[in-house]
Motif scaffolding. Structure first.
Motif, PDB file in Angstrom:
ATOM      1  N   MET A   1       0.850  -1.201   0.000  1.00  0.00           N
ATOM      2  CA  MET A   1       0.000   0.000   0.000  1.00  0.00           C
ATOM      3  C   MET A   1       0.879   1.241   0.000  1.00  0.00           C
ATOM      4  O   MET A   1       1.828   1.344   0.768  1.00  0.00           O
ATOM      5  CB  MET A   1      -0.915  -0.011   1.226  1.00  0.00           C
ATOM      6  N   ASP A   2       0.574   2.168  -0.896  1.00  0.00           N
ATOM      7  CA  ASP A   2       1.302   3.437  -0.985  1.00  0.00           C
ATOM      8  C   ASP A   2       0.262   4.554  -1.024  1.00  0.00           C
ATOM      9  O   ASP A   2      -0.333   4.838  -2.062  1.00  0.00           O
ATOM     10  CB  ASP A   2       2.175   3.463  -2.242  1.00  0.00           C
ATOM     11  N   VAL A   3       0.041   5.172   0.133  1.00  0.00           N
ATOM     12  CA  VAL A   3      -1.060   6.128   0.292  1.00  0.00           C
ATOM     13  C   VAL A   3      -0.539   7.440   0.851  1.00  0.00           C
ATOM     14  O   VAL A   3       0.133   7.459   1.887  1.00  0.00           O
ATOM     15  CB  VAL A   3      -2.139   5.552   1.240  1.00  0.00           C
ATOM     16  N   MET A   4      -0.829   8.544   0.157  1.00  0.00           N
ATOM     17  CA  MET A   4      -0.472   9.886   0.625  1.00  0.00           C
ATOM     18  C   MET A   4      -1.733  10.635   1.010  1.00  0.00           C
ATOM     19  O   MET A   4      -2.636  10.804   0.181  1.00  0.00           O
ATOM     20  CB  MET A   4       0.281  10.649  -0.459  1.00  0.00           C
ATOM     21  N   LEU A   5      -1.773  11.085   2.264  1.00  0.00           N
ATOM     22  CA  LEU A   5      -2.949  11.762   2.796  1.00  0.00           C
ATOM     23  C   LEU A   5      -2.561  13.176   3.212  1.00  0.00           C
ATOM     24  O   LEU A   5      -1.978  13.388   4.280  1.00  0.00           O
ATOM     25  CB  LEU A   5      -3.513  10.973   3.981  1.00  0.00           C
ATOM     26  N   PHE A   6      -2.883  14.143   2.366  1.00  0.00           N
ATOM     27  CA  PHE A   6      -2.557  15.543   2.609  1.00  0.00           C
ATOM     28  C   PHE A   6      -3.675  16.207   3.405  1.00  0.00           C
ATOM     29  O   PHE A   6      -4.851  15.921   3.197  1.00  0.00           O
ATOM     30  CB  PHE A   6      -2.380  16.289   1.287  1.00  0.00           C
ATOM     31  N   SER A   7      -3.289  17.126   4.286  1.00  0.00           N
ATOM     32  CA  SER A   7      -4.293  17.878   5.034  1.00  0.00           C
ATOM     33  C   SER A   7      -5.110  18.760   4.103  1.00  0.00           C
ATOM     34  O   SER A   7      -6.310  18.930   4.287  1.00  0.00           O
ATOM     35  CB  SER A   7      -3.635  18.740   6.110  1.00  0.00           C
ATOM     36  N   ASN A   8      -4.458  19.329   3.106  1.00  0.00           N
ATOM     37  CA  ASN A   8      -5.117  20.312   2.238  1.00  0.00           C
ATOM     38  C   ASN A   8      -4.436  20.322   0.879  1.00  0.00           C
ATOM     39  O   ASN A   8      -3.412  19.659   0.682  1.00  0.00           O
ATOM     40  CB  ASN A   8      -5.049  21.706   2.873  1.00  0.00           C
ATOM     41  N   GLY A   9      -5.005  21.098  -0.052  1.00  0.00           N
ATOM     42  CA  GLY A   9      -4.484  21.115  -1.411  1.00  0.00           C
ATOM     43  C   GLY A   9      -3.541  22.255  -1.729  1.00  0.00           C
ATOM     44  O   GLY A   9      -2.746  22.156  -2.669  1.00  0.00           O
ATOM     45  N   LYS A  10      -3.595  23.347  -0.959  1.00  0.00           N
ATOM     46  CA  LYS A  10      -2.753  24.513  -1.252  1.00  0.00           C
ATOM     47  C   LYS A  10      -2.320  25.191   0.032  1.00  0.00           C
ATOM     48  O   LYS A  10      -3.016  25.142   1.052  1.00  0.00           O
ATOM     49  CB  LYS A  10      -3.509  25.535  -2.115  1.00  0.00           C
ATOM     50  N   LEU A  11      -1.161  25.850  -0.039  1.00  0.00           N
ATOM     51  CA  LEU A  11      -0.696  26.733   1.024  1.00  0.00           C
ATOM     52  C   LEU A  11      -0.719  28.169   0.509  1.00  0.00           C
ATOM     53  O   LEU A  11      -0.708  28.399  -0.710  1.00  0.00           O
ATOM     54  CB  LEU A  11       0.731  26.360   1.442  1.00  0.00           C
ATOM     55  N   PRO A  12      -0.756  29.163   1.395  1.00  0.00           N
ATOM     56  CA  PRO A  12      -0.699  30.556   0.947  1.00  0.00           C
ATOM     57  C   PRO A  12       0.515  30.787   0.048  1.00  0.00           C
ATOM     58  O   PRO A  12       1.622  30.338   0.357  1.00  0.00           O
ATOM     59  CB  PRO A  12      -0.574  31.334   2.258  1.00  0.00           C
ATOM     60  N   GLY A  13       0.283  31.447  -1.062  1.00  0.00           N
ATOM     61  CA  GLY A  13       1.357  31.705  -2.008  1.00  0.00           C
ATOM     62  C   GLY A  13       1.478  30.658  -3.094  1.00  0.00           C
ATOM     63  O   GLY A  13       2.120  30.899  -4.123  1.00  0.00           O
ATOM     64  N   ASN A  14       0.869  29.477  -2.906  1.00  0.00           N
ATOM     65  CA  ASN A  14       0.890  28.457  -3.953  1.00  0.00           C
ATOM     66  C   ASN A  14      -0.012  28.866  -5.102  1.00  0.00           C
ATOM     67  O   ASN A  14      -1.116  29.375  -4.881  1.00  0.00           O
ATOM     68  CB  ASN A  14       0.413  27.118  -3.408  1.00  0.00           C
ATOM     69  N   THR A  15       0.427  28.636  -6.301  1.00  0.00           N
ATOM     70  CA  THR A  15      -0.398  28.904  -7.478  1.00  0.00           C
ATOM     71  C   THR A  15      -0.933  27.615  -8.089  1.00  0.00           C
ATOM     72  O   THR A  15      -1.820  27.654  -8.935  1.00  0.00           O
ATOM     73  CB  THR A  15       0.420  29.660  -8.544  1.00  0.00           C
ATOM     74  N   GLN A  16      -0.407  26.492  -7.637  1.00  0.00           N
ATOM     75  CA  GLN A  16      -0.746  25.211  -8.231  1.00  0.00           C
ATOM     76  C   GLN A  16      -1.283  24.268  -7.167  1.00  0.00           C
ATOM     77  O   GLN A  16      -0.814  24.260  -6.024  1.00  0.00           O
ATOM     78  CB  GLN A  16       0.505  24.612  -8.887  1.00  0.00           C
ATOM     79  N   LEU A  17      -2.259  23.476  -7.533  1.00  0.00           N
ATOM     80  CA  LEU A  17      -2.833  22.494  -6.621  1.00  0.00           C
ATOM     81  C   LEU A  17      -1.762  21.481  -6.214  1.00  0.00           C
ATOM     82  O   LEU A  17      -1.004  20.983  -7.062  1.00  0.00           O
ATOM     83  CB  LEU A  17      -4.001  21.785  -7.301  1.00  0.00           C
ATOM     84  N   LEU A  18      -1.668  21.191  -4.922  1.00  0.00           N
ATOM     85  CA  LEU A  18      -0.696  20.262  -4.348  1.00  0.00           C
ATOM     86  C   LEU A  18       0.751  20.688  -4.590  1.00  0.00           C
ATOM     87  O   LEU A  18       1.674  19.869  -4.517  1.00  0.00           O
ATOM     88  CB  LEU A  18      -0.918  18.835  -4.887  1.00  0.00           C
ATOM     89  N   GLU A  19       0.946  21.968  -4.826  1.00  0.00           N
ATOM     90  CA  GLU A  19       2.292  22.468  -5.133  1.00  0.00           C
ATOM     91  C   GLU A  19       3.292  22.129  -4.030  1.00  0.00           C
ATOM     92  O   GLU A  19       4.426  21.717  -4.300  1.00  0.00           O
ATOM     93  CB  GLU A  19       2.236  23.984  -5.344  1.00  0.00           C
ATOM     94  N   PHE A  20       2.877  22.283  -2.782  1.00  0.00           N
ATOM     95  CA  PHE A  20       3.803  22.047  -1.676  1.00  0.00           C
ATOM     96  C   PHE A  20       4.166  20.571  -1.519  1.00  0.00           C
ATOM     97  O   PHE A  20       5.140  20.227  -0.847  1.00  0.00           O
ATOM     98  CB  PHE A  20       3.227  22.576  -0.352  1.00  0.00           C
TER      99      PHE A  20
END
Length: 243
Positions: A1-20
């Motif tokens: 199993m290879d699962v990535m669970l992000f809290s959110n899709g963007k941080l302030p200043g990000n222009t792209q989804l999942l940029e961080f």
């Protein structure tokens, strides 16, 4: 199993989804060889499915990946079976979980991730549903959805977008108080509060925590003082809990 669970899709200043998180995602793509991702957008209420698909394509396309909106498939179960990996958007968890159950996709999703080792990337609502239930979502039940059980990729509850804060003049419950209420009613569970810009990653049964901004994870258990875990901390004990 290879699962990535992000809290959110963007941080302030990000222009792209999942940029961080793109460096982490690139490593997953190289590690697994996944190139064809199916995107499940059902949590989205105020956005356009195809526009979000194109945003994801712009990001993952840098790694040679193709992103396809599952809504464009005539047979959505077959689309999951034929994809190399799965992307699940943030939005409203109630709507997402209901639609996955209504469309008969919960079983095929679990099979794809747990039996066929297809990588899974979720954020916000897409992270909520990786827990045994969606009971620790922050979202309003804007649809009639009595089913709370979700994908159960991990044996603990998750609270994405976790924020440790109080607002002056606000007389409603804080996030900590809401989680405390959940634990009083579900004393056998624990809740991982993951702030913005952070990631829970499960790879081959090993659980890790990463943060693009240095914020710690906060772990809640019934009638116990919460514990803080920095990025890189050993949190494997969470995977060894009974569901």
């Amino acid at each position: 199993m290879d699962v990535m669970l992000f809290s959110n899709g963007k941080l302030p200043g990000n222009t792209q989804l999942l940029e961080f998180g793109l460096d982490w995602i690139e490593a997953m793509v190289k590690r697994t060889g996944a190139k064809n991702f199916v995107f499940i957008p059902y949590a989205m209420i105020r956005g356009d499915y195809q526009e979000r698909t194109e945003q994801l394509q712009a990001g993952l396309g840098k790694f040679g990946c193709k992103v396809t909106n599952i809504e464009s498939a005539d047979d959505q179960v077959k689309a999951l079976q034929e994809a190399d990996g799965i992307l699940v958007s943030g939005g409203n968890t109630w709507v997402l979980n209901k639609m996955l159950h209504d469309k008969g996709l919960v079983g095929p999703l679990r099979q794809a991730v747990l039996q066929q080792d297809k990588p899974y990337i979720g954020w916000s609502a897409g992270t909520n549903i990786a827990a045994p239930t969606m009971c620790t979502t922050n979202d309003m039940p804007i649809v009639s959805a009595a089913i709370l059980t979700s994908l159960n990729f991990v044996p603990f509850q998750i609270n994405p977008h976790y924020i440790e804060a109080t607002m002056e003049g606000h007389m409603g419950e804080t996030r900590d108080e809401r989680i405390e209420e959940y634990l009083l009613m579900n004393p056998h569970q624990v809740v991982a509060g993951i702030p913005e810009g952070t990631l829970l990653h499960i790879q081959d049964g090993k659980l890790s925590y990463s943060a693009a901004n240095g914020k710690p994870m906060k772990l809640f258990a019934n009638k116990q003082e919460p514990q803080y875990f920095e990025a890189g901390s050993d949190i494997q004990f969470l995977m060894e809990r009974g569901c």
